[in-house]
Design an enzyme around this catalytic site. Structure first.
Site, PDB file in Angstrom:
ATOM      1  N   GLU A   1      21.911  29.724  36.844  1.00 44.40           N
ATOM      2  CA  GLU A   1      20.819  29.681  37.829  1.00 44.40           C
ATOM      3  C   GLU A   1      20.526  28.246  38.263  1.00 44.40           C
ATOM      4  O   GLU A   1      20.280  27.961  39.432  1.00 44.40           O
ATOM      5  CB  GLU A   1      19.551  30.302  37.237  1.00 44.40           C
ATOM      6  CG  GLU A   1      19.674  31.794  36.982  1.00 44.40           C
ATOM      7  CD  GLU A   1      18.514  32.303  36.137  1.00 44.40           C
ATOM      8  OE1 GLU A   1      17.528  32.763  36.712  1.00 44.40           O
ATOM      9  OE2 GLU A   1      18.588  32.197  34.901  1.00 44.40           O
TER      10      GLU A   1
ATOM     11  N   SER B   1      14.295  34.390  25.680  1.00 42.99           N
ATOM     12  CA  SER B   1      12.942  34.409  26.236  1.00 42.99           C
ATOM     13  C   SER B   1      11.948  34.192  25.114  1.00 42.99           C
ATOM     14  O   SER B   1      12.180  34.597  23.976  1.00 42.99           O
ATOM     15  CB  SER B   1      12.702  35.765  26.895  1.00 42.99           C
ATOM     16  OG  SER B   1      11.321  36.076  26.887  1.00 42.99           O
TER      17      SER B   1
ATOM     18  N   HIS C   1      29.799  41.782  52.129  1.00 37.63           N
ATOM     19  CA  HIS C   1      28.378  42.170  52.264  1.00 37.63           C
ATOM     20  C   HIS C   1      27.776  42.614  50.926  1.00 37.63           C
ATOM     21  O   HIS C   1      26.843  43.417  50.893  1.00 37.63           O
ATOM     22  CB  HIS C   1      28.191  43.303  53.279  1.00 37.63           C
ATOM     23  CG  HIS C   1      28.902  43.093  54.576  1.00 37.63           C
ATOM     24  ND1 HIS C   1      28.300  42.550  55.679  1.00 37.63           N
ATOM     25  CD2 HIS C   1      30.191  43.329  54.924  1.00 37.63           C
ATOM     26  CE1 HIS C   1      29.190  42.473  56.666  1.00 37.63           C
ATOM     27  NE2 HIS C   1      30.353  42.933  56.235  1.00 37.63           N
TER      28      HIS C   1
ATOM     29  N   LYS D   1      16.219  39.231  25.320  1.00 38.52           N
ATOM     30  CA  LYS D   1      16.736  38.560  26.507  1.00 38.52           C
ATOM     31  C   LYS D   1      17.897  37.625  26.248  1.00 38.52           C
ATOM     32  O   LYS D   1      18.016  36.989  25.211  1.00 38.52           O
ATOM     33  CB  LYS D   1      15.619  37.762  27.180  1.00 38.52           C
ATOM     34  CG  LYS D   1      14.625  38.629  27.890  1.00 38.52           C
ATOM     35  CD  LYS D   1      15.215  39.255  29.135  1.00 38.52           C
ATOM     36  CE  LYS D   1      14.806  38.431  30.328  1.00 38.52           C
ATOM     37  NZ  LYS D   1      15.357  38.979  31.562  1.00 38.52           N
TER      38      LYS D   1
END
Ligand code: ARG
Length: 482
Positions: free
Chosen positions: A309, A296, A175, A302
């Site tokens: 992803e 970024s 979970h 970043k």
């Protein structure tokens, strides 16, 4: 029905070809509307089948000569011509046009330009229906072989990393909540197993699809004395398909391939998600290499896990390809319908994207650095060894597990109130809840002890992970021998 003329239609109609189709236009007085041509043409994507179409045409031609249906002279001319077509396609000098619909007609019509009359004999005892079914099976077979090799490579990377981290401890989650400590090697080998089953599914699919539809002709077979066993053999199939109508109608081999692709993509997606989480400063378990990270355009600090992803995301398109084709095939009557032409584009794209994802994942996994400290310090949160204490109460005091569960639950509550871990509670603290607890019980509270004890078959103990690594390597070696 009255034809509504919208300006767009009128414009494209003005550009329409005037002549009827050179291959099937005999019964037509005029050529197709430009829109008809546009909706009908598959050459934009089925040129991907060129190599398979040529192989299939060669096999068909060879068989026709052997069966005495074609003369050796015509057969030779055709084979030579096909070689030339192959060279033109490889060199990029071959011209494609929507007027010629698909790859099958392109090959035949170029052959006619090159060798003249004998080209028109190649299509004897053959239809585009069995042709496309054959080409596509050959294509899927090749894609499976490529994917098998790439998945094998990814598995090799996972085993190597697992070997390195056989005793690196991190919180195991259920979970997404702290559950029990596990070893990182064990976690990685979980994916090894998934990808192993993915390869198995691909192999099963390959075995089932490896039959030749060639010679089923349009749908009913043919009156020529063809030898379907011969063409099957020439193309590396185990034999011919049994039923001509099924041969030209079946696309379950594609559905099965896309199912296997979808499941593999879902596995990759789950690992992609774990990388995204692990690379986040909240976890800090791994650092993706510069080679697999992005920055970024506005935030100079970043370091984004874009590749992970995207691997996570691509499952959407791949599952979409499966869903799309299932819906396309649903309710289609036997035998061939043009609907089935819609099978290719999404399949090509799905295989392409999956191949990319597998390779990207292998690259990321090989390159990433593991922060053992961060993993270990995360195990100090979440009372990961609570089950171990309950097990001690069962094993040493003979408590029923359910009762031990309740006792440890109260101990956890106590630790939570104190704002400390189970291992920081004193013996006196523990005894306030269960007076029979002895000092040795505290030893089971360390995460090292907890993982070392989990030696049941398939468990996370470092000593088992080492063995699993060896077993996994042996499996890979066996597989690459076949
Ligand atoms: N381009 C077609 C396809 O991909 C080839 C088969 C065409 N057959 C036909 N009867 N029109 O399905």
């Amino acid at each position: 029905m009255k034809r509504v003329r919208n300006p767009k239609v009128a414009k494209t109609t003005a550009r329409k070809a005037t002549g009827a189709n050179p291959l099937w236009g005999g019964r037509f007085a005029s050529g197709p509307d430009a829109l008809m041509e546009k909706v009908n043409a598959s050459i934009g994507f089925d040129k991907e089948l060129a190599a398979q179409d040529l192989a299939q045409s060669r096999a068909h031609c060879t068989m026709l000569v052997e069966a005495g249906i074609l003369t050796a002279r015509d057969g030779n001319a055709i084979l030579k011509g096909l070689d030339r077509v192959a060279r033109e396609i490889a060199a990029g000098t071959f011209t494609y046009t929507a007027a010629l619909e698909d790859i099958h007609m392109h090959v035949e019509s170029r052959l006619a330009e090159l060798i003249g009359e004998p080209a028109g004999r190649l299509h004897t005892a053959r239809s585009r229906n069995d042709q496309v079914a054959t080409d596509f099976r050959l294509w899927v077979r090749d894609a499976i072989d490529r994917l098998d090799a790439q998945l094998g490579q990814l598995q090799r990377v996972l085993v190597d990393r697992a070997a390195e981290h056989f005793d690196t401890i991190l919180p195991g989650l259920t979970h997404l909540q702290p559950a029990q400590p596990v070893t990182f090697g064990h976690h990685l080998l979980a994916y090894f197993e998934m990808f192993d089953r993915d390869r198995g599914r691909m192999r099963d699919c390959r075995a089932r699809l490896n039959e030749s539809p060639l010679g089923a002709a349009a749908l009913a077979g043919t009156s020529y004395p063809i030898d379907r066993h011969r063409t099957a053999k020439l193309l590396g199939f185990t034999g011919p398909t049994a039923n001509s109508m099924d041969s030209v109608s079946a696309r379950d081999f594609v559905l099965e391939f896309l199912s296997a692709c979808s499941i593999a993509a879902v596995h990759l997606s789950r690992l992609g998600e774990e990388l995204v989480l692990w690379a986040s400063p909240r976890f800090r378990f791994v650092r993706l290499s510069d080679a697999f990270s992005t920055g970024s355009s506005i935030m100079p600090q970043k370091r984004n896990p874009d590749a992970a992803e995207l691997v996570r995301a691509k499952a959407g398109r791949i599952v979409g390809a499966l869903t799309g084709l299932l819906v396309t095939m649903k309710g289609l009557p036997l035998t061939y319908s043009k609907d089935m032409q819609e099978d290719k584009e999404p399949t090509f794209a799905a295989a392409d994207q999956l191949e990319l994802c597998v390779q990207v994942m292998a690259g990321m996994m090989a390159d990433l650095t593991v922060d053992k400290e961060a993993m270990l310090s995360a195990t100090h949160e979440g009372f990961l060894t609570a089950t171990d204490l309950a097990d001690w109460l069962v094993q040493k005091l003979g408590l029923p597990f359910r009762e031990a569960h309740g006792v440890v639950g109260r101990i956890v509550r106590r630790a939570e109130e104190r704002g400390c871990g189970l291992e920081q509670l004193t013996l006196a603290d523990l005894r306030l809840i269960e007076p029979r607890i002895k000092a040795e019980a505290q030893k089971v509270l360390s995460v090292q002890a907890a993982v070392a004890r989990r030696k049941s078959y398939g468990g996370t103990a470092p000593e088992l992970v080492r063995k699993s690594v060896a077993a996994a390597r042996a499996r890979l070696a066996r597989r690459s021998k076949r």
